[in-house]
Design a protein around this motif. Structure first.
Motif, PDB file in Angstrom:
ATOM      1  N   VAL A   5       0.841  -1.189   0.000  1.00 11.46           N
ATOM      2  CA  VAL A   5       0.000   0.000   0.000  1.00 11.46           C
ATOM      3  C   VAL A   5       0.877   1.241   0.000  1.00 11.46           C
ATOM      4  N   GLU A   6       0.742   2.055  -1.057  1.00  9.20           N
ATOM      5  CA  GLU A   6       1.494   3.304  -1.157  1.00  9.20           C
ATOM      6  C   GLU A   6       0.656   4.465  -0.624  1.00  9.20           C
ATOM      7  N   SER A   7       1.348   5.502  -0.173  1.00 14.11           N
ATOM      8  CA  SER A   7       0.693   6.730   0.262  1.00 14.11           C
ATOM      9  C   SER A   7       1.648   7.896   0.057  1.00 14.11           C
ATOM     10  N   GLY A   8       1.103   9.107   0.120  1.00 14.02           N
ATOM     11  CA  GLY A   8       1.938  10.296   0.063  1.00 14.02           C
ATOM     12  C   GLY A   8       1.948  11.019  -1.262  1.00 14.02           C
ATOM     13  N   GLY A   9       1.284  10.484  -2.255  1.00 12.86           N
ATOM     14  CA  GLY A   9       1.236  11.172  -3.532  1.00 12.86           C
ATOM     15  C   GLY A   9       0.381  12.419  -3.455  1.00 12.86           C
ATOM     16  N   GLY A  10       0.413  13.197  -4.523  1.00 17.08           N
ATOM     17  CA  GLY A  10      -0.379  14.422  -4.550  1.00 17.08           C
ATOM     18  C   GLY A  10       0.154  15.393  -5.573  1.00 17.08           C
ATOM     19  N   LEU A  11      -0.157  16.647  -5.354  1.00 13.67           N
ATOM     20  CA  LEU A  11       0.219  17.715  -6.275  1.00 13.67           C
ATOM     21  C   LEU A  11       1.346  18.545  -5.675  1.00 13.67           C
ATOM     22  N   ALA A  12       2.359  18.819  -6.479  1.00  9.87           N
ATOM     23  CA  ALA A  12       3.464  19.664  -6.052  1.00  9.87           C
ATOM     24  C   ALA A  12       3.832  20.615  -7.178  1.00  9.87           C
ATOM     25  N   GLN A  13       4.458  21.703  -6.836  1.00 11.50           N
ATOM     26  CA  GLN A  13       4.955  22.635  -7.839  1.00 11.50           C
ATOM     27  C   GLN A  13       6.370  22.252  -8.248  1.00 11.50           C
ATOM     28  N   THR A  14       6.778  22.711  -9.392  1.00 14.34           N
ATOM     29  CA  THR A  14       8.157  22.504  -9.832  1.00 14.34           C
ATOM     30  C   THR A  14       9.110  23.028  -8.765  1.00 14.34           C
ATOM     31  N   GLY A  15      10.072  22.188  -8.415  1.00 21.68           N
ATOM     32  CA  GLY A  15      11.023  22.549  -7.380  1.00 21.68           C
ATOM     33  C   GLY A  15      10.603  22.136  -5.985  1.00 21.68           C
ATOM     34  N   GLY A  16       9.390  21.657  -5.859  1.00 17.43           N
ATOM     35  CA  GLY A  16       8.870  21.250  -4.564  1.00 17.43           C
ATOM     36  C   GLY A  16       9.264  19.832  -4.191  1.00 17.43           C
ATOM     37  N   SER A  17       8.674  19.360  -3.099  1.00 22.79           N
ATOM     38  CA  SER A  17       9.014  18.040  -2.564  1.00 22.79           C
ATOM     39  C   SER A  17       7.765  17.260  -2.204  1.00 22.79           C
TER      40      SER A  17
END
Length: 126
Positions: A5-17
């Protein structure tokens, strides 16, 4: 039913983490090499990072080297992928995988890996 089971994905901006995590509910990671793969729409699945059973050896795709860090905590049955300096081309569904074979095998023969997760979406906006 996915074994991992994976978690932690989402939306980030360029240069983000972003930080992805993967666990094996009801099971252990101790005897497995672990890896992250990713797949973008219209593209084949590609290797991202892998870590040996002990955590003493890691390998990375050239495209993420120096930006991504894979780690594992065998006591918590967790493998993580810290993703820094994200780029739009990192946008993909990220999958974790486990296999009893060597770190080289989990990378080169992924279709033979023992377990896979269902994936988590990572989207990097420009």
């Amino acid at each position: 039913q996915a074994e991992l089971v994976e978690s932690g994905g989402g939306l980030a901006q360029t240069g983000g983490s972003l930080r992805l995590s993967c666990t094996r509910p009801g099971g252990t990671f101790t005897v497995y090499s672990l890896a992250w793969f990713r797949q973008s729409p219209g593209k084949e699945r590609e290797f991202v990072a892998a870590i040996s059973r002990s955590g003493g050896e890691t390998k990375y795709a050239e495209s993420v080297k120096g930006r991504f860090t894979i780690s594992r905590d065998n006591a918590k049955n967790t493998v993580s992928l810290q993703m820094d300096s994200l780029k739009p081309e990192d946008t993909a569904v990220y999958f974790c995988s486990a296999d009893r074979a060597s770190i080289d095998s989990i990378i080169t023969r992924p279709n033979q890996n023992d377990f896979w997760g269902q994936g988590t979406q990572v989207t990097v906006s420009s």
